[in-house]
Design an enzyme around this catalytic site. Structure first.
Site, PDB file in Angstrom:
ATOM      1  N   LYS A 324       0.821  -1.423  -0.003  1.00 28.40           N
ATOM      2  CA  LYS A 324       0.126   0.091  -0.064  1.00 28.40           C
ATOM      3  C   LYS A 324       0.791   1.104   0.039  1.00 28.40           C
ATOM      4  O   LYS A 324       2.079   1.177   0.683  1.00 28.40           O
ATOM      5  CB  LYS A 324      -0.864  -0.013   1.187  1.00 28.40           C
ATOM      6  CG  LYS A 324      -1.769  -1.019   1.381  1.00 28.40           C
ATOM      7  CD  LYS A 324      -2.737  -0.907   2.860  1.00 28.40           C
ATOM      8  CE  LYS A 324      -3.616  -2.080   3.070  1.00 28.40           C
ATOM      9  NZ  LYS A 324      -4.625  -1.897   2.131  1.00 28.40           N
ATOM     10  N   ARG A 398      -9.669 -11.997   3.136  1.00 25.44           N
ATOM     11  CA  ARG A 398     -10.407 -13.262   2.376  1.00 25.44           C
ATOM     12  C   ARG A 398      -9.677 -14.470   2.624  1.00 25.44           C
ATOM     13  O   ARG A 398     -10.149 -15.588   2.792  1.00 25.44           O
ATOM     14  CB  ARG A 398     -11.015 -13.123   0.939  1.00 25.44           C
ATOM     15  CG  ARG A 398      -9.837 -12.982   0.064  1.00 25.44           C
ATOM     16  CD  ARG A 398     -10.149 -12.147  -1.297  1.00 25.44           C
ATOM     17  NE  ARG A 398     -10.261 -10.943  -1.345  1.00 25.44           N
ATOM     18  CZ  ARG A 398     -10.881 -10.098  -2.120  1.00 25.44           C
ATOM     19  NH1 ARG A 398     -11.361 -10.506  -3.358  1.00 25.44           N
ATOM     20  NH2 ARG A 398     -10.880  -8.826  -1.939  1.00 25.44           N
TER      21      ARG A 398
END
Length: 544
Positions: A324, A398
Site C-alpha cells: 500500500k 479473504r
C-alpha cells in the site's frame, strides 16, 4: 538517519512495555489521565420542572413553541427560553442546541434544548445522538447531574428508547486519550449521574414498568460498554494490539464470565496441523506469531440453535508485496475491526445471556513484507483443500476468513454463520463511509440479520451475490485466484468466501467503510467505531 530525542525515546520504550505486557496477557494499565469514571444512569419519576439537577434537557421536534415541555419550561423561566430560541434561530432541526442558565427560576441550574428534526422521521436509535449531545453539554458546563425528558412515542417504543438512551450516555462520553498529554486530556469529566424521565408530569411507573426500565438501562450500558471496548482495541496502535494481545483480551473476557464463556487459542503450529495454509501464509512475513481465537458461550438450558460470528483479525496490513502507499497504510491498524467487534460482542452476550450457543472466531495475524512473506504467484492450499493462486497480497483478509469459515463449518458446525470484515475498498466506493455491505444467498437468515441491524441503528445495505462474477476468480494453475477484476470487487470477495461457507446458512458483512471514521457525530468520535457490535448483540442476546 532520524535521531529521536530523549522524550520520544522514552515514549517508544513505554509503548514497547505495553506491547510486551499485552503479549504476555497482562493488563495494560491506563494512565491517570484516562481513568474512566462510571456514570450512573437511572430512571427518574416526579415532576420534571421540579427536579434538582445541574442540567435539565428536553427534545423538540420542529417548532419548539408547539412542544408542551418547551412551553412549560419557558413559562417557568419567564419567556427566556423562547427569546433565546428566536435570537439563535432555533427551530428544532436535528443537531440544533440551545442552552440557558436558570438563575434559580427552576431547581435545575441550566436548561438545554436539543432539536431532533421532524417527529415523523425520528427512529428510536437516533436518541443515542440526542442523549450524547446532552452528556457532552453537561461536561462542557461542568454539570455533575443531568435530568433528561425522553420524547414520548407511546408505550410500544418506550422501553427501547430507554435502552438506546443509556447507550447514548456511554457512547457520547467515550474518548480515546491514552496518549494525549495536554491539560484538556488530564481534565476529569464532570458528569456523574444521568437520569431519564419518561413523563413530563411525573407519572409514577408501575412495578412492571420500573423493572423493564431498569433492565433496559442495564442492557444499554452493557451494549455501550462493549462498543467502547471494541473502539479501544481498534484505536490502539498495532504495536500494542498484536495477535497475541487480542487473544489475551478474549481470555480476559472469558475469565470474567467463568462457567458461561470459554476460549481456545490456537498457535501457528496447531493451525498448521489443521491445514490452515491461507491464514498462515498471510502471517508469514511478520515476527508476530499468529493466533486463532475461538470463544464459546453456552446457555444454561438447551440451546435453540448454534450461531457463529467470525471477525477479520489483521492487526496491521501493509498490503504485503502488493504494498500500500503510505497514506493508504497509515490507518491499517483498524483492519482487525471485525475481530474487535465479535470479541467485544461476546462480553455483552455473556452478560445479558442468550438462548443460543454462540461462537466467536478470529484468525489474527499481521500482513507484512519480509523474506518470509507470501508472494504474488504463490499457490496456497486452504484448510478445506481448495487451492488458491495469489494475484494480490493485499487481498489477504479473504484468505484468513476462508480458513476461519472452514474451521467454523467443520469444527463448530453452526446452524448460522456470519463474518465481519474490513474487506474491500470497493464496498466503500459503492456505499460510502457509513454503510456496511451485506451479502448472502440465504433469504430468511439475511432478512433476520437486516432487521436486527435496523433495530440497532447500524446502516447496512444488501448487495447481490451475482454468480456471473465468479468467472473473474478463475485461475489457470489453481482452483481459483484470490481477486477478480476491478469492477464488482466487493461482490467477488463475497463469492470467494461463499466457496468456503458451502451449504451453511451464511451472511457476509463488509464493514470497510463504517469501521473507522474521519468525521464525527455526537455518539461517535473520530476513529474506531465498534460497528457491528450492537447488531450482533441485538441478534444473538436474549430478547428484551
Amino acid at each position: 538517519m532520524d535521531t529521536k530525542g530523549a522524550k520520544e525515546a522514552a515514549r517508544d520504550d513505554d509503548k514497547r512495555d505495553k506491547a510486551e505486557k499485552a503479549e504476555k496477557g497482562e493488563k495494560v494499565e491506563k494512565g491517570e489521565k484516562e481513568t474512566k469514571a462510571t456514570i450512573e444512569v437511572s430512571h427518574l419519576a416526579g415532576l420534571v420542572l421540579q427536579t434538582s439537577v445541574d442540567l435539565l434537557a428536553i427534545v423538540t421536534f420542529g417548532d419548539p413553541t408547539r412542544d408542551a415541555a418547551f412551553k412549560a419550561l419557558d413559562g417557568a423561566l419567564s419567556g427566556v427560553l423562547a427569546d433565546v430560541a428566536r435570537t439563535e434561530s432555533f427551530d428544532g432541526k436535528s443537531g440544533q442546541v440551545i442552552s440557558v442558565h436558570s438563575h434559580g427560576k427552576v431547581p435545575a441550574k441550566r436548561v438545554v434544548v436539543v432539536g431532533a428534526g421532524a417527529r415523523g422521521d425520528f427512529a428510536n436509535p437516533q436518541i443515542r445522538d440526542v442523549v450524547a449531545t446532552v452528556a457532552q453539554a453537561a461536561n462542557r458546563h461542568g454539570a455533575a447531574s443531568v435530568g433528561f425528558l425522553l420524547p414520548s412515542f407511546g408505550a410500544s417504543r418506550e422501553t427501547n428508547l430507554v435502552q438506546l438512551a443509556a447507550e447514548g450516555v456511554v457512547l457520547g462520553t467515550y474518548k480515546f486519550g491514552r496518549y494525549l498529554t495536554g491539560d484538556d486530556a488530564k481534565r476529569t469529566p464532570s458528569l456523574r449521574s444521568f437520569g431519564l424521565f419518561t413523563d413530563l408530569k411525573g407519572k409514577k411507573p408501575t412495578a412492571a414498568q420500573g423493572r423493564a426500565f431498569a433492565a433496559a438501562i442495564a442492557r444499554g450500558k452493557t451494549v455501550g460498554t462493549a462498543i467502547n471496548h471494541a473502539r479501544d482495541l481498534i484505536n490502539e496502535p498495532a504495536a500494542v494490539v498484536t495477535p497475541s494481545a487480542l487473544a489475551a483480551d478474549a481470555q480476559a473476557i472469558a475469565k470474567r464470565h467463568k462457567g458461561a464463556l470459554t476460549v481456545t487459542v490456537l498457535d501457528g503450529k496447531k493451525c498448521e496441523e489443521l491445514g490452515m495454509g491461507m491464514f498462515l501464509a498471510v502471517g508469514k512475513g511478520s515476527d508476530q506469531e499468529p493466533r486463532f481465537i475461538h470463544m464459546t458461550y453456552k446457555p444454561e438450558k438447551k440451546a435453540k440453535k448454534r450461531v457463529c460470528f467470525i471477525g477479520k483479525g489483521i492487526t496491521f496490513d501493509s498490503g504485503g508485496y502488493s504494498l500500500k502507499p503510505s497514506q493508504a497504510m497509515e490507518d491499517m491498524k483498524v483492519d482487525m475491526s471485525g475481530a474487535a467487534a465479535v470479541i467485544s460482542a461476546m462480553d455483552a452476550i455473556a452478560t445479558i445471556g442468550s438462548e443460543f450457543e454462540v461462537h466467536a472466531v478470529a484468525a489474527c495475524c499481521e500482513n507484512l513484507v519480509s523474506g518470509r512473506a507470501y508472494k504474488l504467484g504463490d499457490v496456497l492450499t486452504s484448510m478445506d483443500g481448495t487451492t488458491v493462486e495469489i494475484n494480490n497480497t493485499d487481498a489477504e483478509g479473504r484468505l484468513t476468513l476462508g480458513d476461519a469459515i472452514t474451521y467454523a463449518r467443520s469444527k463448530i458446525q453452526p446452524d448460522e454463520l456470519f463474518d465481519f470484515a474490513t474487506l474491500t475498498g470497493a464496498c466503500m466506493v459503492a456505499l460510502g463511509p457509513y454503510t456496511a455491505g451485506v451479502m448472502s444467498d440465504h433469504e430468511p437468515l439475511v432478512k433476520g440479520w437486516m432487521s436486527a441491524a435496523e433495530r440497532s441503528g447500524e446502516d447496512m445495505w444488501r448487495l447481490p451475490l451475482n454468480g456471473r462474477l465468479r468467472e473473474q476468480l478463475k485461475s489457470s494453475i489453481a482452483d481459483m485466484r484470490n481477486t477478480g477484476d476491478r469492477f464488482g470487487g466487493a461482490i467477488t470477495a463475497g463469492l470467494f468466501l461463499k466457496t468456503f461457507a458451502k451449504d451453511t446458512p451464511w451472511v457476509h458483512v463488509d464493514i470497510a467503510g463504517p469501521a473507522s471514521l474521519s468525521s464525527t457525530r455526537p455518539s461517535q468520535p473520530k476513529g474506531g467505531t465498534g460497528f457491528a457490535v450492537a447488531s450482533i448483540v441485538e441478534y444473538a442476546a436474549k430478547a428484551k
